[in-house]
Motif scaffolding. Structure first.
Motif, PDB file in Angstrom:
ATOM      1  N   ALA A   1      24.560  -4.398  86.189  1.00  0.00           N
ATOM      2  CA  ALA A   1      23.343  -5.152  85.863  1.00  0.00           C
ATOM      3  C   ALA A   1      22.752  -4.624  84.557  1.00  0.00           C
ATOM      4  N   VAL A   2      21.762  -5.339  84.046  1.00  0.00           N
ATOM      5  CA  VAL A   2      21.071  -4.967  82.808  1.00  0.00           C
ATOM      6  C   VAL A   2      19.568  -5.114  83.034  1.00  0.00           C
ATOM      7  N   THR A   3      18.801  -4.113  82.635  1.00  0.00           N
ATOM      8  CA  THR A   3      17.347  -4.199  82.786  1.00  0.00           C
ATOM      9  C   THR A   3      16.771  -5.107  81.709  1.00  0.00           C
ATOM     10  N   GLU A   4      15.478  -5.388  81.838  1.00  0.00           N
ATOM     11  CA  GLU A   4      14.806  -6.212  80.834  1.00  0.00           C
ATOM     12  C   GLU A   4      14.786  -5.525  79.462  1.00  0.00           C
ATOM     13  N   PHE A   5      15.007  -4.207  79.424  1.00  0.00           N
ATOM     14  CA  PHE A   5      15.058  -3.445  78.178  1.00  0.00           C
ATOM     15  C   PHE A   5      16.493  -3.242  77.691  1.00  0.00           C
ATOM     16  N   ARG A   6      17.429  -4.017  78.240  1.00  0.00           N
ATOM     17  CA  ARG A   6      18.842  -4.005  77.869  1.00  0.00           C
ATOM     18  C   ARG A   6      19.578  -2.706  78.225  1.00  0.00           C
ATOM     19  N   MET A   7      19.072  -1.987  79.193  1.00  0.00           N
ATOM     20  CA  MET A   7      19.758  -0.790  79.677  1.00  0.00           C
ATOM     21  C   MET A   7      20.769  -1.217  80.748  1.00  0.00           C
TER      22      MET A   7
ATOM     23  N   ALA B   1      16.529  -2.520  89.335  1.00  0.00           N
ATOM     24  CA  ALA B   1      15.343  -2.791  88.517  1.00  0.00           C
ATOM     25  C   ALA B   1      14.611  -4.008  89.052  1.00  0.00           C
ATOM     26  N   LYS B   2      15.298  -4.831  89.830  1.00  0.00           N
ATOM     27  CA  LYS B   2      14.685  -6.035  90.379  1.00  0.00           C
ATOM     28  C   LYS B   2      14.774  -6.092  91.904  1.00  0.00           C
ATOM     29  N   ALA B   3      14.731  -4.930  92.542  1.00  0.00           N
ATOM     30  CA  ALA B   3      14.832  -4.877  94.008  1.00  0.00           C
ATOM     31  C   ALA B   3      13.678  -5.637  94.659  1.00  0.00           C
TER      32      ALA B   3
ATOM     33  N   LEU C   1      13.932   2.903  88.687  1.00  0.00           N
ATOM     34  CA  LEU C   1      14.407   1.737  89.421  1.00  0.00           C
ATOM     35  C   LEU C   1      13.643   1.602  90.740  1.00  0.00           C
ATOM     36  N   ASP C   2      13.511   0.389  91.219  1.00  0.00           N
ATOM     37  CA  ASP C   2      12.839   0.129  92.491  1.00  0.00           C
ATOM     38  C   ASP C   2      13.767   0.434  93.653  1.00  0.00           C
TER      39      ASP C   2
ATOM     40  N   GLY D   1      14.217  -9.230  95.258  1.00  0.00           N
ATOM     41  CA  GLY D   1      15.237  -9.582  96.256  1.00  0.00           C
ATOM     42  C   GLY D   1      16.596  -9.748  95.665  1.00  0.00           C
ATOM     43  N   ILE D   2      17.083  -8.694  95.022  1.00  0.00           N
ATOM     44  CA  ILE D   2      18.409  -8.664  94.399  1.00  0.00           C
ATOM     45  C   ILE D   2      19.071  -9.936  94.651  1.00  0.00           C
TER      46      ILE D   2
END
Length: 142
Positions: free
Chosen positions: A112-118, A136-138, A33-34, A141-142
Motif C-alpha cells: 500500500a501507499v500512504t497519502e504522503f507517498r510512503m 494507514a487507512k484501518a 499507522l492505525d 475499513g481496509i
C-alpha cells in the motif's frame, strides 16, 4: 455416528503468534499507522464441513422428519471446523491480493501507499475469527 480419530492436519487451525502481534504494534507505532481489530461473527457457519456427518431428522425437521440429512456447514464442536474456517479465510484473503508471510502464516500483508507517498505493507494478524489490522487507512475499513 461413531467417533473416529481425525488427522491433526485436518483439525488444526493455526493462530498468529504473540511475537507477531508485538511486531505489528511496534511497526504501527514507528510508522504512525492505525490499528483496528474485529471479530468475525458466525464465522464457522460460513464454512463448508470437511467431515461427512449425517443424522435422521426428528420432529423439529418438519417435512424432513425420518429422512437422512447431511450437514454441509461446519458446526462449532466438530473436529475439522477450525481448519475449515482457516482455509476459507485464507482463500478469501489470497483472492483479495493479500499474501501470507513466511515467518508467520497468520500474518497477511498487502502493498500500500500512504497519502504522503510512503510505501508500506498493510498487515492483518489473524487469530481464528479475530483480526487485528495495521494500516494507514484501518479506520476506513481496509
Amino acid at each position: 455416528g461413531h467417533p473416529t480419530e481425525a488427522p491433526a492436519a485436518m483439525t488444526h487451525s493455526s493462530v498468529v503468534s504473540r511475537d507477531s502481534i508485538r511486531l505489528a504494534f511496534f511497526i504501527s507505532g514507528l510508522n504512525d499507522l492505525d490499528v483496528m481489530s474485529c471479530d468475525l461473527q458466525n464465522a464457522y457457519l460460513n464454512t463448508k464441513c470437511k467431515e461427512k456427518i449425517w443424522f435422521v431428522g426428528g420432529k423439529e425437521c418438519g417435512e424432513d422428519q425420518g429422512k437422512v440429512l447431511v450437514i454441509v456447514r461446519a458446526l462449532y464442536k466438530l473436529r475439522s471446523t477450525g481448519a475449515s474456517w482457516r482455509a476459507a479465510l485464507a482463500e478469501l484473503l489470497f483472492s483479495l491480493g493479500y499474501k501470507s508471510t513466511k515467518a508467520d502464516l497468520d500474518v497477511w500483508v498487502f502493498p500500500a501507499v500512504t497519502e504522503f507517498r510512503m510505501e508500506y505493507y498493510e498487515m492483518l494478524c489473524v487469530y481464528v475469527d479475530n483480526i487485528v489490522a495495521v494500516s494507514a487507512k484501518a479506520k476506513d475499513g481496509i
